[in-house]
Each structure stands twice: as structure tokens, then as C-alpha cells.
Design a protein around this motif. Structure first.
Motif, mmCIF file in Angstrom:
data_model
loop_
_atom_site.group_PDB
_atom_site.id
_atom_site.type_symbol
_atom_site.label_atom_id
_atom_site.label_comp_id
_atom_site.label_asym_id
_atom_site.label_seq_id
_atom_site.Cartn_x
_atom_site.Cartn_y
_atom_site.Cartn_z
ATOM 1 N N ASP A 1 63.749 43.348 43.245
ATOM 2 C CA ASP A 1 63.245 42.498 44.334
ATOM 3 C C ASP A 1 63.357 41.019 43.967
ATOM 4 N N GLY B 1 65.365 38.176 46.044
ATOM 5 C CA GLY B 1 64.788 36.914 46.513
ATOM 6 C C GLY B 1 65.546 35.716 45.979
ATOM 7 N N ARG C 1 58.888 36.503 52.575
ATOM 8 C CA ARG C 1 58.646 36.853 51.165
ATOM 9 C C ARG C 1 57.412 36.150 50.604
ATOM 10 N N ARG D 1 55.323 42.799 48.940
ATOM 11 C CA ARG D 1 56.381 41.821 49.235
ATOM 12 C C ARG D 1 57.751 42.483 49.101
ATOM 13 N N SER E 1 60.214 42.863 52.405
ATOM 14 C CA SER E 1 61.410 42.014 52.433
ATOM 15 C C SER E 1 62.698 42.830 52.242
#
Lengths: 152, 245
Positions: free
Chosen positions: B78, B82, B134, B143, B147
Motif C-alpha cells: 500500500d 501511495g 488516502r 486506508r 484506496s
């Protein structure tokens, strides 16, 4: 001594939590606005010169976007007014534009003219140059000539 | 604490060298275009930034997919997702700015609600929204889940952007390299400089993503350590209270 659990302090509504929500909402609104603007601009039919009067929507009853190449020797500029003939697939259309087109506008270049057709002439309110996807060195011919002469 | 390693340092140096080469070649070695003149030089930044933005968003989708499917190290994936999206948004902004400048010089207008331009702007706004979402969740696990779903949906816009010039009549020219007929419509040094730009920006992308995801990991760690410290402090408070009585 008092060991009973204490109540948690009131959580603060920090700007670190609010700002992302504001940005996410703004992004959603912007996305919607983009779609609306795109659809609104698509109201003007995008026609090639040879489709004028042939394809549905490409006629003198509405604003159109017409694509074609500027004919060699047809470009005339007088007192801030520009006129030329644009062609596509052997069909030509005279264009009249109040102003001087920007970009790399010149003869023999593909253009898109926005406007209305009046008495067989496209009265353009906006002209954009449509560049092809070919990229060629400015002096390629001279370079080739020079290289040939150097090798022979 | 640092986010740098030997690998990132090598990457950074390579990125600087290749970028320097692209600048020299784009401004001093490549010829002007027969129609566009010197404005063609914008292409050496415009096209690579667009491709790297695509790469970044695809990386985000792949990492998000792994984050959703795998049971272990999901937060690691993740963080990569991001970080990649952040860098992608940066590159996409550069694409829009350089494209707009080129459009003013070549087309005669900064902006046109044309299929390619509109879909690119929509893609940019989508990922700005993704980055905002996010930051809404403080809990890293929640999160990651939320996302990841958005990233997997947003990536579907990329084929629409790339093929918009084929699907619709567009002011934007069709692709000169990755086109449907496979022909390359660029002079030799122009093409080489363009690919050098892709290499330079790819190195820069990897370097930025590595640093950014490590920074996010440290930030998440700080939160966990902070929580542990708070619990320890509370325990110590209780123990010292007992001793005091």
C-alpha cells in the motif's frame, strides 16, 4: 490512588482530517466539471471538409468544427482579416476569419476551424493548427545532401 | 534516520547523469522540427512525463492489487501504491503544463476540450482525489483497503486516455512511437533523445518512489511507537502511584 479508567479527551477536529475531505470533494466537482465541459464542447460537430453538407450535423444550420489542410496560394491577410481555402479528400471550403491565427499556422498545414457556414463560406471564430504525428529535422534535406556529397 | 541506501544513491546519480544528457541533447544537439521549429524540444519532457505517469499509475494499481490479495506485507504494498501515485500526479502535472505550453506555440491555444486533453486532465484529477482519500483514514489497514479499490478502478482510465486520439476525432496528434501501425515517425537523434528522457524519468521515478514509501513507513512506525510510548507512560504512571501510596 485512583486507577479507574479516565475518559478520553474530546477528539479535536484537526485540519489534517478536514483538508483531505475538502480536496476529495473539490476533485469530484472538478471531475464533473471536466465531463460537462467536454460534452458541451462536443456539441459542435467535428467534420472533415468533404463531410460538409453530407454527414448529419455537418451543415449550415449549426456551429461546426471543420478539419482540412490550408490550400497552397490561398492564404490572404488583409486589415486583420484572414481568408484561405481548406481542403480534405479533394473537396474545398473557403474560410473567413477575423484575426490572425496563432500557432504555426501556414499554408499546406492541417487546421481545425470553428464557426458557422454562411453562403458556402465558413465564418470562423477560432482556428487551431492540427499538427501531424511526424517529426522531421528542419534541415534534413540539406543534411542528407551534404552527407551524400561527402560520401560520393 | 535516513531513507537512503547504497541502491538509492546509485539510482540518484544515474538519474542526474541521464537527465543532464537529455537536457544537453534536447537543447543543443537535436535539430529543430521542420514545422514546429524549436518548440519541438518540449516533446522531450512532455512525452516521457506522460509515459512515466502511466507507469506510476499502473504501479499503483499492481501494488494495490497485491495489497488486497495478499495476507502479509499488505501495508508495504500500500505504501508503494501511495508513493507511486504521488509521483505519478507530479509527472502528470508536468505533462499537462508542458503540453499546454506546446499547444500555445503550435496549435495557437493553451487549452482545448479535446478528447486527449480532457481525459488526461480527468486522470490527473482522479489521482488527486485518490491521494486525498488516502489521507482521510488514519488507520493504515483501512486506508490500504479503501484506496486499493479506488486505484484498481482509476487505472482503467489509462487505455481511454491513450486511445482517445484513435477513438475520437482529436486536435491532439496520434502517437508517433506507440501507435497502432507500429511505424516510428521521428528522426534518429530526436527518437534517441526521447528514449533517453524515458530512461532518465524512469530512474527518477524509481528513486522518488523508494524514498517516499520509506518515508511513509517511518511515519506509520512513528505512530505505532508513539502509541506504545503512551501505553508505557500510562503504566508507569499507575506503578508510580502505587509506590507513592
Amino acid at each position: 490512588m485512583d486507577l479507574t479508567p479516565r475518559s478520553a479527551p474530546e477528539p479535536k477536529r484537526s485540519s489534517r482530517r478536514v483538508l483531505p475531505i475538502v480536496v476529495a470533494v473539490l476533485a469530484s466537482v472538478a471531475g464533473l466539471a471536466i465531463v460537462v465541459m467536454f460534452l458541451t464542447s462536443s456539441i459542435d460537430y467535428y467534420c472533415n471538409v468533404d463531410e460538409v453538407g453530407v454527414r448529419e450535423g455537418c451543415d449550415d444550420t449549426r456551429r461546426v468544427r471543420v478539419q482540412g489542410s490550408v490550400d497552397e496560394g490561398s492564404l490572404q491577410s488583409r486589415a486583420g482579416n484572414t481568408s484561405f481555402v481548406m481542403s480534405f479528400n479533394g473537396v474545398s471550403l473557403p474560410v473567413d476569419y477575423e484575426g490572425e491565427p496563432g500557432g504555426v499556422f501556414q499554408e499546406c498545414i492541417p487546421v481545425v476551424a470553428h464557426g458557422r457556414i454562411v453562403d458556402g463560406v465558413l465564418m470562423a471564430t477560432r482556428i487551431e493548427v492540427r499538427h501531424s504525428n511526424e517529426y522531421e529535422a528542419e534541415n534534413a534535406d540539406r543534411l542528407e545532401e551534404a552527407e551524400k556529397s561527402a560520401c560520393s | 534516520m535516513t531513507t537512503g541506501t547504497a541502491a538509492t544513491r546509485v539510482l540518484g546519480v544515474l538519474a542526474i547523469i541521464t537527465t543532464a544528457w537529455v537536457v544537453v541533447s534536447a537543447f543543443f544537439l537535436t535539430p529543430a522540427d521542420v514545422v514546429q521549429g524549436d518548440s519541438v524540444r518540449i516533446m522531450y519532457a512532455h512525452v516521457p512525463t506522460a509515459w512515466i505517469a502511466y507507469l506510476a499509475f499502473v504501479t499503483t494499481a499492481v501494488a494495490s492489487g497485491f495489497s488486497l490479495v495478499r495476507k502479509h506485507r499488505t501495508l508495504g504494498f500500500d505504501r508503494v501504491a501511495g508513493a507511486s501515485a504521488e509521483v505519478g500526479v507530479l509527472f502528470m502535472a508536468m505533462t499537462l503544463i508542458t503540453g499546454s505550453l506546446w499547444g500555445r506555440i503550435t496549435w495557437g491555444t493553451f487549452w482545448q476540450w479535446d478528447p486527449r486533453l480532457t481525459t488526461t486532465l480527468f486522470l490527473f484529477v482522479t489521482y488527486v482525489g485518490y491521494l486525498a482519500i488516502r489521507r482521510v483514514d488514519v488507520d493504515p489497514v483501512r486506508r490500504a483497503r479503501r484506496s486499493s479499490v479506488i486505484a484498481l478502478l482509476a487505472v482503467l482510465e489509462i487505455p481511454l486516455v491513450h486511445f482517445s486520439v484513435v477513438l475520437w476525432r482529436s486536435l491532439h496528434q496520434e502517437a508517433s512511437v506507440l501507435n497502432t501501425d507500429g511505424d516510428v515517425r521521428l528522426d534518429g537523434l530526436m527518437l534517441f533523445t526521447l528514449f533517453s528522457g524515458v530512461v532518465a524519468f524512469t530512474l527518477m521515478f524509481v528513486w522518488l518512489v523508494m524514498h517516499r514509501q520509506r518515508l511513509t513507513a517511518l511515519s506509520d512506525l512513528e505512530r505505532v511507537v508513539g502509541l506504545d510510548a503512551a501505553i508505557s507512560a500510562r503504566r508507569a504512571e499507575g506503578v508510580s502511584g502505587i509506590h507513592a501510596t
